[in-house]
Design an enzyme around this catalytic site. Structure first.
Site, PDB file in Angstrom:
ATOM      1  N   SER A 187       0.842  -1.193   0.000  1.00  0.00           N
ATOM      2  CA  SER A 187       0.000   0.000   0.000  1.00  0.00           C
ATOM      3  C   SER A 187       0.873   1.237   0.000  1.00  0.00           C
ATOM      4  CB  SER A 187      -0.898   0.013   1.240  1.00  0.00           C
ATOM      5  OG  SER A 187      -1.549   1.257   1.376  1.00  0.00           O
ATOM      6  N   TYR A 242      -1.999  -0.205  10.239  1.00  0.00           N
ATOM      7  CA  TYR A 242      -2.100  -0.635   8.835  1.00  0.00           C
ATOM      8  C   TYR A 242      -0.750  -0.476   8.137  1.00  0.00           C
ATOM      9  CZ  TYR A 242      -3.852  -0.817   4.020  1.00  0.00           C
ATOM     10  OH  TYR A 242      -4.058  -1.138   2.697  1.00  0.00           O
ATOM     11  N   LYS A 296       1.642  -3.247   6.157  1.00  0.00           N
ATOM     12  CA  LYS A 296       1.967  -3.101   4.742  1.00  0.00           C
ATOM     13  C   LYS A 296       3.431  -2.722   4.522  1.00  0.00           C
ATOM     14  CE  LYS A 296      -1.990  -4.034   2.743  1.00  0.00           C
ATOM     15  NZ  LYS A 296      -2.121  -5.171   1.793  1.00  0.00           N
TER      16      LYS A 296
END
Length: 291
Positions: free
Chosen positions: A153, A166, A170
């Protein structure tokens, strides 16, 4: 790809980017093995793959956070069809939240699915690809080298607000790919790390922003603005597959991410200012929406 016995593996194939990657591979004749945790969505993708005339060698519901399930799937595919030619690991989840309020179980879910799920896929599929060795030259002209494609990401690169958990999941994927691109090169395996920016997938509508009332008017308006900036999943899949064909290692899906990455190194003051502004805007949106 017709006329070869090679096959591609796609995870997260029930919806969004994973579904579009599978369908676009089907359109150019790849044999496909697809998976997702969403049974109904996976079945719909499987039907569409076959409707487009591609050979579906397998469609299995797999939870990538379960190493035994991933191992069993990979073993069954290798026994029946040999080593995978290409693995597109797309499956993952997205949760945002403040570090002072986000529950530990949500941090663990992100790490278990996004990061450890990638680890499980690498451990299950890559050894057979290594053992199989480089694709012979005559076939490589048609299908290219073996490939490992992992979707990370833009949050693994830049400091987006409330993305600490998050981004940890990632960013770990990006760091692993950076090592594997060199470790796997002697075996004829190309590694590609994908860092999408804004993509209008189902996650946009279902994303868990911990501690925020998503029915709040400001939050709804921010979501609409995001969707207006986001590209469709089909376009994202096109960019990914084009980057793979061109042997591009880091594949970004928008100029804004490439610019932000450049600014981190070459214009840090500009980068800090931009990220600070985004953070302030995010706090303003969430101000009256905290639960």
């Amino acid at each position: 790809m017709q006329g070869t016995r090679h096959y591609a593996v796609v995870t997260g194939a029930a919806s969004g980017i994973g579904r579009e990657v599978a369908l676009q591979l089907a359109d150019v004749g790849w044999r496909l093995a697809v998976s997702d945790i969403n049974t109904a969505g996976l079945e719909a993708t499987a039907r569409e793959v076959e409707a487009r005339g591609a050979e579906l060698v397998d469609a299995t519901v797999v939870d990538v956070s379960d190493p035994d399930a991933v191992d069993a799937w990979a073993y069954r595919l290798a026994e029946a069809y040999g080593a995978a030619h290409t693995v597109h690991h797309v499956g993952g989840i997205s949760i945002w939240g403040r570090v002072d309020t986000m529950p530990l179980e949500k941090w663990r879910s992100l790490i278990e699915i996004n990061l450890m799920g990638t680890v499980h896929m690498v451990r299950a599929f890559v050894p057979a690809m290594m053992q199989a060795g480089p694709v012979p030259k005559a076939q490589r002209r048609k299908v290219g080298p073996r490939r490992l494609v992992c979707v990370s990401s833009s949050a693994g690169i830049i400091g987006l607000p409330w993305h600490a958990a998050y981004s940890a999941s990632k960013g770990g994927v990006l760091a692993m790919c950076e090592v594997l691109r060199f470790d796997l090169a002697p075996y004829g395996i190309k590694v590609h790390a994908v860092a999408p920016g804004a993509v209008d997938t189902g996650l946009v509508h279902t994303i868990d922003i911990d501690g925020v009332d998503q029915a709040n008017p400001r939050v709804r308006k921010a979501r609409e603005l995001f969707q207006g900036h986001a590209i469709p999943p089909a376009r994202c899949a096109e960019i990914i597959l084009k980057g793979v064909r061109k042997n591009k290692y880091l594949i970004t899906t928008g100029g804004d991410i490439a610019l932000a990455r450049w600014a981190q190194v070459n214009a840090p003051s500009l980068y800090r200012g931009a990220m600070g502004g985004i953070n302030r805007a995010f706090r303003w949106v969430a101000k009256d929406a905290m639960l």
